[in-house]
Design a protein around this motif. Structure first.
Motif, short mmCIF file in Angstrom:
data_model
loop_
_atom_site.label_atom_id
_atom_site.label_comp_id
_atom_site.label_asym_id
_atom_site.label_seq_id
_atom_site.Cartn_x
_atom_site.Cartn_y
_atom_site.Cartn_z
N LYS A 41 0.75 -1.15 0.00
CA LYS A 41 -0.06 -0.05 -0.10
C LYS A 41 0.76 1.42 0.15
O LYS A 41 0.54 2.09 -0.52
N GLU A 42 1.84 1.27 0.70
CA GLU A 42 3.08 2.44 0.63
C GLU A 42 3.36 2.91 -0.81
O GLU A 42 3.80 3.79 -0.80
N GLU A 43 3.40 1.67 -1.36
CA GLU A 43 4.06 1.90 -3.02
C GLU A 43 2.96 2.72 -3.86
O GLU A 43 3.42 3.20 -4.75
N ILE A 44 1.64 2.42 -3.59
CA ILE A 44 0.78 2.92 -4.33
C ILE A 44 -0.04 3.84 -3.69
O ILE A 44 -0.99 4.63 -4.59
N ILE A 45 -0.22 4.30 -2.64
CA ILE A 45 -1.19 5.24 -1.83
C ILE A 45 -0.25 6.40 -1.39
O ILE A 45 0.69 6.14 -0.81
N TYR A 46 -0.50 7.53 -1.76
CA TYR A 46 0.06 8.90 -1.53
C TYR A 46 -0.98 9.87 -0.87
O TYR A 46 -1.88 10.06 -1.12
N TYR A 47 -0.35 10.39 0.19
CA TYR A 47 -1.20 11.45 1.10
C TYR A 47 -0.62 12.79 0.83
O TYR A 47 0.52 12.93 1.02
N LYS A 48 -1.53 13.79 0.73
CA LYS A 48 -0.96 15.05 0.41
C LYS A 48 -0.13 15.34 -0.60
O LYS A 48 0.76 16.17 -0.57
N SER A 49 0.06 14.66 -1.58
CA SER A 49 0.76 14.84 -2.77
C SER A 49 0.28 13.89 -3.90
O SER A 49 -0.38 13.01 -3.82
N PHE A 50 0.81 14.16 -5.00
CA PHE A 50 0.44 13.47 -6.41
C PHE A 50 1.90 13.08 -6.87
O PHE A 50 2.85 14.01 -6.96
N LYS A 51 2.04 11.80 -7.19
CA LYS A 51 3.25 11.35 -7.67
C LYS A 51 2.99 10.51 -8.99
O LYS A 51 1.84 9.91 -9.05
#
Length: 51
Positions: A41-51
């Protein structure tokens, strides 16, 4: 694709004035498929940013 539609139309006796919108295959695999390696999940979910 037309060959498949014609086969479905004939097999299910669908009149020519009706459209076939979708053909969905239903069944179960002969062999159990191998498990997929999913990203964490850490590889595909981003909080407060767009990557």
């Amino acid at each position: 694709m037309e060959i498949i539609k014609d086969w479905v139309r004939n097999s299910l006796q669908i009149p020519n004035d009706r459209r076939i919108l979708a053909i969905i295959g239903i069944g179960s695999p002969e062999n159990k498929p191998k498990a997929k390696k999913l990203p964490s999940k850490e590889e595909i979910i981003y909080y407060k940013s767009f990557k």
